[in-house]
Design a protein around this motif. Sequence first.
Motif, mmCIF file in Angstrom:
data_model
loop_
_atom_site.group_PDB
_atom_site.id
_atom_site.type_symbol
_atom_site.label_atom_id
_atom_site.label_comp_id
_atom_site.label_asym_id
_atom_site.label_seq_id
_atom_site.Cartn_x
_atom_site.Cartn_y
_atom_site.Cartn_z
ATOM 1 N N PRO A 168 0.803 -1.217 0.000
ATOM 2 C CA PRO A 168 0.000 0.000 0.000
ATOM 3 C C PRO A 168 0.844 1.279 0.000
ATOM 4 O O PRO A 168 0.320 2.353 -0.298
ATOM 5 N N VAL A 169 2.115 1.159 0.340
ATOM 6 C CA VAL A 169 3.017 2.320 0.324
ATOM 7 C C VAL A 169 4.388 1.886 -0.177
ATOM 8 O O VAL A 169 4.752 0.723 -0.082
ATOM 9 N N VAL A 216 -0.762 6.346 -0.015
ATOM 10 C CA VAL A 216 -1.304 5.003 0.184
ATOM 11 C C VAL A 216 -2.062 4.619 -1.079
ATOM 12 O O VAL A 216 -2.925 5.360 -1.562
ATOM 13 N N ILE A 224 -5.588 -0.890 6.501
ATOM 14 C CA ILE A 224 -4.303 -0.219 6.283
ATOM 15 C C ILE A 224 -4.261 0.944 7.274
ATOM 16 O O ILE A 224 -5.138 1.812 7.248
ATOM 17 N N ILE A 234 -1.977 3.974 8.704
ATOM 18 C CA ILE A 234 -0.798 4.803 8.445
ATOM 19 C C ILE A 234 -0.163 5.207 9.766
ATOM 20 O O ILE A 234 -0.749 5.954 10.550
ATOM 21 N N THR A 272 3.599 1.447 8.667
ATOM 22 C CA THR A 272 2.217 1.307 8.217
ATOM 23 C C THR A 272 1.823 -0.160 8.092
ATOM 24 O O THR A 272 2.186 -0.821 7.123
#
Length: 159
Positions: free
Chosen positions: A16-17, A50, A80, A82, A127
């Motif tokens: 996601p990142v 993200v 998810i 952060i 994250t």
Amino acid sequence: MLSIFKKRKAIELKSPVKGRAIEIKDVPDEVFASGMLGNGIAIDPVEGIVYSPCDCEIVNMFPTKHAIGVKTNEGLEILIHIGIDTVEMKGEGFNSFVNIGDKVKAGDKLISFDLELVKSRAKSPITPMVITNMDFVESIEQYYGDCDASKTVLKAFLK
């Protein structure tokens, strides 16, 4: 000839990142590290965007935009989150590009965040991405190391 082996359905989740994928047990938060919320992976980010880890629907957006919940067509639910203790930032430095009910594709931009602000104000920028309905999953495989939105970091094999 019939196979005695059941073909397992696997769902691949992209990072996601952009950053470095690490084990969930190494997250500096006991709730995530213990697996209390589910099993998964975590990324130490190098940029503040993200992305969607898969084709899914947005099912939860925290008012502070520091966390998002998505659900795949198969029913896999993914959180998810952060950073660690970013809820204390009360949404400062976070911007959402999606709303609850939106259907998104893998790699779509979901949230942007000020990484330097998170580093200075939160406990950690790490994250986590966890599967919150692990009872739906037989097993998972994780990838650790450098990653971005094009890299599969987790495979969930469904029951």
